[in-house]
Design a protein around this motif. Structure first.
Motif, PDB file in Angstrom:
ATOM      1  N   MET A  80       0.856  -1.194   0.000  1.00 34.76           N
ATOM      2  CA  MET A  80       0.000   0.000   0.000  1.00 34.76           C
ATOM      3  C   MET A  80       0.892   1.244   0.000  1.00 34.76           C
ATOM      4  SD  MET A  80      -2.879   1.217   2.775  1.00 34.76           S
ATOM      5  CE  MET A  80      -3.869  -0.249   2.450  1.00 34.76           C
ATOM      6  N   ALA A  81       0.558   2.187  -0.869  1.00 36.89           N
ATOM      7  CA  ALA A  81       1.347   3.414  -0.958  1.00 36.89           C
ATOM      8  C   ALA A  81       1.187   4.233   0.310  1.00 36.89           C
ATOM      9  CB  ALA A  81       0.897   4.224  -2.171  1.00 36.89           C
ATOM     10  N   PRO A  82       2.249   4.918   0.759  1.00 31.53           N
ATOM     11  CA  PRO A  82       2.145   5.743   1.968  1.00 31.53           C
ATOM     12  C   PRO A  82       1.139   6.871   1.763  1.00 31.53           C
ATOM     13  CG  PRO A  82       4.209   6.182   0.809  1.00 31.53           C
ATOM     14  CD  PRO A  82       3.599   4.966   0.164  1.00 31.53           C
ATOM     15  N   GLU A  83       0.462   7.242   2.854  1.00 35.87           N
ATOM     16  CA  GLU A  83      -0.538   8.306   2.792  1.00 35.87           C
ATOM     17  C   GLU A  83       0.138   9.638   2.502  1.00 35.87           C
ATOM     18  OE1 GLU A  83      -4.460   9.463   5.398  1.00 35.87           O
ATOM     19  OE2 GLU A  83      -2.605   9.003   6.479  1.00 35.87           O
ATOM     20  N   LYS A  84      -0.432  10.383   1.556  1.00 34.44           N
ATOM     21  CA  LYS A  84       0.133  11.684   1.212  1.00 34.44           C
ATOM     22  C   LYS A  84      -0.049  12.651   2.370  1.00 34.44           C
ATOM     23  CE  LYS A  84      -0.290  15.461  -2.105  1.00 34.44           C
ATOM     24  NZ  LYS A  84      -1.066  15.999  -3.253  1.00 34.44           N
ATOM     25  N   PRO A  85       1.010  13.366   2.768  1.00 36.25           N
ATOM     26  CA  PRO A  85       0.888  14.305   3.897  1.00 36.25           C
ATOM     27  C   PRO A  85      -0.115  15.415   3.592  1.00 36.25           C
ATOM     28  CG  PRO A  85       3.196  13.896   3.375  1.00 36.25           C
ATOM     29  CD  PRO A  85       2.397  13.304   2.257  1.00 36.25           C
ATOM     30  N   LEU A  86      -0.880  15.780   4.596  1.00 35.30           N
ATOM     31  CA  LEU A  86      -1.756  16.934   4.480  1.00 35.30           C
ATOM     32  C   LEU A  86      -0.907  18.201   4.562  1.00 35.30           C
ATOM     33  CD1 LEU A  86      -4.719  16.018   6.890  1.00 35.30           C
ATOM     34  CD2 LEU A  86      -4.880  16.290   4.414  1.00 35.30           C
ATOM     35  N   THR A  87      -1.087  19.103   3.622  1.00 34.05           N
ATOM     36  CA  THR A  87      -0.401  20.392   3.699  1.00 34.05           C
ATOM     37  C   THR A  87      -1.243  21.331   4.557  1.00 34.05           C
ATOM     38  OG1 THR A  87      -1.431  21.051   1.610  1.00 34.05           O
ATOM     39  CG2 THR A  87       0.785  20.131   1.511  1.00 34.05           C
ATOM     40  N   ILE A  88      -0.588  22.065   5.444  1.00 33.98           N
ATOM     41  CA  ILE A  88      -1.296  22.824   6.478  1.00 33.98           C
ATOM     42  C   ILE A  88      -0.796  24.257   6.560  1.00 33.98           C
ATOM     43  CG2 ILE A  88      -1.712  22.988   8.978  1.00 33.98           C
ATOM     44  CD1 ILE A  88      -1.641  19.959   9.092  1.00 33.98           C
ATOM     45  N   LEU A  89      -1.745  25.174   6.754  1.00 35.30           N
ATOM     46  CA  LEU A  89      -1.436  26.575   7.047  1.00 35.30           C
ATOM     47  C   LEU A  89      -1.945  26.867   8.456  1.00 35.30           C
ATOM     48  CD1 LEU A  89      -0.619  29.505   6.291  1.00 35.30           C
ATOM     49  CD2 LEU A  89      -2.947  29.808   5.430  1.00 35.30           C
ATOM     50  N   ILE A  90      -1.105  27.475   9.285  1.00 33.87           N
ATOM     51  CA  ILE A  90      -1.489  27.871  10.637  1.00 33.87           C
ATOM     52  C   ILE A  90      -1.749  29.372  10.639  1.00 33.87           C
ATOM     53  CG2 ILE A  90      -0.773  27.997  13.048  1.00 33.87           C
ATOM     54  CD1 ILE A  90       1.070  25.611  12.516  1.00 33.87           C
ATOM     55  N   VAL A  91      -2.952  29.772  11.081  1.00 32.58           N
ATOM     56  CA  VAL A  91      -3.335  31.186  11.082  1.00 32.58           C
ATOM     57  C   VAL A  91      -3.697  31.592  12.504  1.00 32.58           C
ATOM     58  CG1 VAL A  91      -4.762  32.953  10.004  1.00 32.58           C
ATOM     59  CG2 VAL A  91      -4.290  30.814   8.774  1.00 32.58           C
ATOM     60  N   ASP A  92      -2.849  32.376  13.129  1.00 33.37           N
ATOM     61  CA  ASP A  92      -3.072  32.819  14.511  1.00 33.37           C
ATOM     62  C   ASP A  92      -2.199  34.047  14.743  1.00 33.37           C
ATOM     63  OD1 ASP A  92      -3.030  33.020  17.466  1.00 33.37           O
ATOM     64  OD2 ASP A  92      -3.950  31.025  17.403  1.00 33.37           O
ATOM     65  N   ASP A  93      -2.731  35.036  15.448  1.00 29.21           N
ATOM     66  CA  ASP A  93      -1.952  36.262  15.669  1.00 29.21           C
ATOM     67  C   ASP A  93      -0.943  36.122  16.807  1.00 29.21           C
ATOM     68  OD1 ASP A  93      -4.202  36.126  17.405  1.00 29.21           O
ATOM     69  OD2 ASP A  93      -3.935  38.228  17.932  1.00 29.21           O
ATOM     70  N   GLU A  94      -0.961  34.997  17.527  1.00 25.19           N
ATOM     71  CA  GLU A  94      -0.028  34.794  18.635  1.00 25.19           C
ATOM     72  C   GLU A  94       1.072  33.821  18.228  1.00 25.19           C
ATOM     73  OE1 GLU A  94      -2.103  33.564  22.094  1.00 25.19           O
ATOM     74  OE2 GLU A  94      -3.453  35.290  22.104  1.00 25.19           O
ATOM     75  N   PRO A  95       2.333  34.278  18.171  1.00 23.79           N
ATOM     76  CA  PRO A  95       3.439  33.395  17.774  1.00 23.79           C
ATOM     77  C   PRO A  95       3.550  32.137  18.634  1.00 23.79           C
ATOM     78  CG  PRO A  95       4.155  35.686  17.769  1.00 23.79           C
ATOM     79  CD  PRO A  95       2.792  35.673  18.386  1.00 23.79           C
ATOM     80  N   LEU A 113      -2.130  31.934   0.647  1.00 22.72           N
ATOM     81  CA  LEU A 113      -2.854  30.864  -0.055  1.00 22.72           C
ATOM     82  C   LEU A 113      -2.960  31.126  -1.554  1.00 22.72           C
ATOM     83  CD1 LEU A 113      -5.654  30.179   2.566  1.00 22.72           C
ATOM     84  CD2 LEU A 113      -3.791  28.640   1.917  1.00 22.72           C
ATOM     85  N   ARG A 114      -2.894  32.396  -1.937  1.00 24.96           N
ATOM     86  CA  ARG A 114      -2.904  32.715  -3.367  1.00 24.96           C
ATOM     87  C   ARG A 114      -1.684  32.122  -4.052  1.00 24.96           C
ATOM     88  NH1 ARG A 114      -0.781  36.302  -6.805  1.00 24.96           N
ATOM     89  NH2 ARG A 114       0.452  37.293  -5.165  1.00 24.96           N
ATOM     90  N   ARG A 115      -0.568  32.098  -3.331  1.00 23.03           N
ATOM     91  CA  ARG A 115       0.675  31.576  -3.886  1.00 23.03           C
ATOM     92  C   ARG A 115       0.842  30.077  -3.649  1.00 23.03           C
ATOM     93  NH1 ARG A 115       2.516  36.011  -0.830  1.00 23.03           N
ATOM     94  NH2 ARG A 115       3.541  34.540   0.601  1.00 23.03           N
ATOM     95  N   GLN A 116       0.283  29.593  -2.535  1.00 25.18           N
ATOM     96  CA  GLN A 116       0.512  28.204  -2.151  1.00 25.18           C
ATOM     97  C   GLN A 116      -0.757  27.611  -1.530  1.00 25.18           C
ATOM     98  OE1 GLN A 116       3.443  26.008  -2.306  1.00 25.18           O
ATOM     99  NE2 GLN A 116       1.626  24.736  -1.976  1.00 25.18           N
ATOM    100  N   PRO A 117      -1.590  26.920  -2.322  1.00 22.98           N
ATOM    101  CA  PRO A 117      -2.788  26.277  -1.765  1.00 22.98           C
ATOM    102  C   PRO A 117      -2.391  25.198  -0.753  1.00 22.98           C
ATOM    103  CG  PRO A 117      -2.883  26.384  -4.165  1.00 22.98           C
ATOM    104  CD  PRO A 117      -1.489  26.734  -3.780  1.00 22.98           C
ATOM    105  N   VAL A 118      -3.290  24.933   0.189  1.00 23.46           N
ATOM    106  CA  VAL A 118      -3.050  23.890   1.192  1.00 23.46           C
ATOM    107  C   VAL A 118      -4.304  23.033   1.339  1.00 23.46           C
ATOM    108  CG1 VAL A 118      -1.397  25.314   2.462  1.00 23.46           C
ATOM    109  CG2 VAL A 118      -3.812  25.334   3.130  1.00 23.46           C
ATOM    110  N   ASP A 119      -4.143  21.911   2.024  1.00 22.04           N
ATOM    111  CA  ASP A 119      -5.275  21.020   2.282  1.00 22.04           C
ATOM    112  C   ASP A 119      -6.092  21.472   3.479  1.00 22.04           C
ATOM    113  OD1 ASP A 119      -4.514  19.180   0.225  1.00 22.04           O
ATOM    114  OD2 ASP A 119      -2.975  18.375   1.569  1.00 22.04           O
ATOM    115  N   VAL A 120      -5.411  21.975   4.515  1.00 21.48           N
ATOM    116  CA  VAL A 120      -6.067  22.309   5.784  1.00 21.48           C
ATOM    117  C   VAL A 120      -5.551  23.647   6.289  1.00 21.48           C
ATOM    118  CG1 VAL A 120      -6.463  21.611   8.186  1.00 21.48           C
ATOM    119  CG2 VAL A 120      -6.288  19.867   6.392  1.00 21.48           C
TER     120      VAL A 120
END
Length: 256
Positions: A1-16, A51-58
């Protein structure tokens, strides 16, 4: 079975520190839920540009942020062709019931627990339905958007609703006019009228005007098929047509 493709993620929060914690949690569950953090943003405006430059899954999105909050960001994402699944990550629970009722996203309360984040990511396959995501932003906010999206020459421009003087429909597009310039929107005039009913009124079958932009009216002496009269605006020289049907209601706005 092929390995599961990683979900690409963007984190959006004003607190570092909050973004750093999410990165650590995502690394902890990488074996159970393969993922790759593509980037971080401190508010909704920055997230849309990324996101305009780099779409993500989540997108892991905080709700209360300066500039553009997470609720409005979700609404804008829902206008895209392939929006990411949105998982809200917030310290506030007063939007939770609506979020679960819509079945479009998951909703995590801070401090986020490892197992809870893992469950949310598993729910994020496949991404959320665009129509549900667009409705999510409107329902959770409880009012209209603060910005409208305009795609121009490969760029995403955000038009502050508070600066729009009027909307005018022409074929499949709607023109939004500010004091500085015009923007072409892929929106329906009827939807704009419904969403911003407290701010704009209808003058004509093809025109909505901001109540605060009205400066006066002129009656047309001749029997014009397109207009019964004209609306005069503050800040721009254009006059807008007013239909016979809308004439009395439009004039009443200035009398208030």
């Amino acid at each position: 079975m092929a390995p599961e493709k990683p979900l690409t993620i963007l984190i959006v929060d004003d607190e570092p520190l909050a973004r750093e914690r999410l990165r650590a949690l995502l690394a902890d569950i990488a074996l159970q839920a393969p993922n790759e953090v593509i980037g971080e943003a401190g508010n909704g405006l920055a997230a849309l540009e990324l996101l305009r430059r780099q779409p993500v899954d989540v997108a892991l999105v905080d709700i209360r942020m300066p500039g553009m909050d997470g609720i409005e960001l979700a609404g804008h994402l829902g206008l895209g062709e392939a929006p990411p699944a949105v998982i809200f990550v917030t310290a506030y629970d007063n939007y939770a019931v609506q979020a679960f009722d819509l079945n479009a996203v998951d909703y995590l309360l801070k401090p986020v627990r490892t197992q809870r984040l893992l469950t949310a990511l598993q729910r994020a396959r496949p991404p959320a339905d665009p129509a549900l995501l667009a409705g999510l932003g409107r329902e959770l906010r409880g009012g209209g958007r603060s910005h409208l999206a305009c795609h121009e020459r490969g760029r995403l421009l955000l038009v502050p609703v508070g600066e729009v003087l009027y909307f005018k429909a022409d074929l499949k597009y709607v023109t939004a006019r500010t004091v500085e310039r015009e923007f072409l929107l892929d929106e329906a005039l009827t939807h704009l009228e419904s969403e911003f009913a407290d701010r704009f009124i209808r003058l004509h079958r093809a025109v909505l005007v901001a109540r605060t932009a009205l400066a006066g009216f002129e009656k047309i002496a001749s029997d014009d098929a397109e207009a019964y009269g004209w609306a005069l605006l503050r800040g721009v020289p254009e006059r807008l047509p007013v239909s016979r049907r809308q004439w009395a209601a439009a004039k009443a706005v200035l009398a208030v």
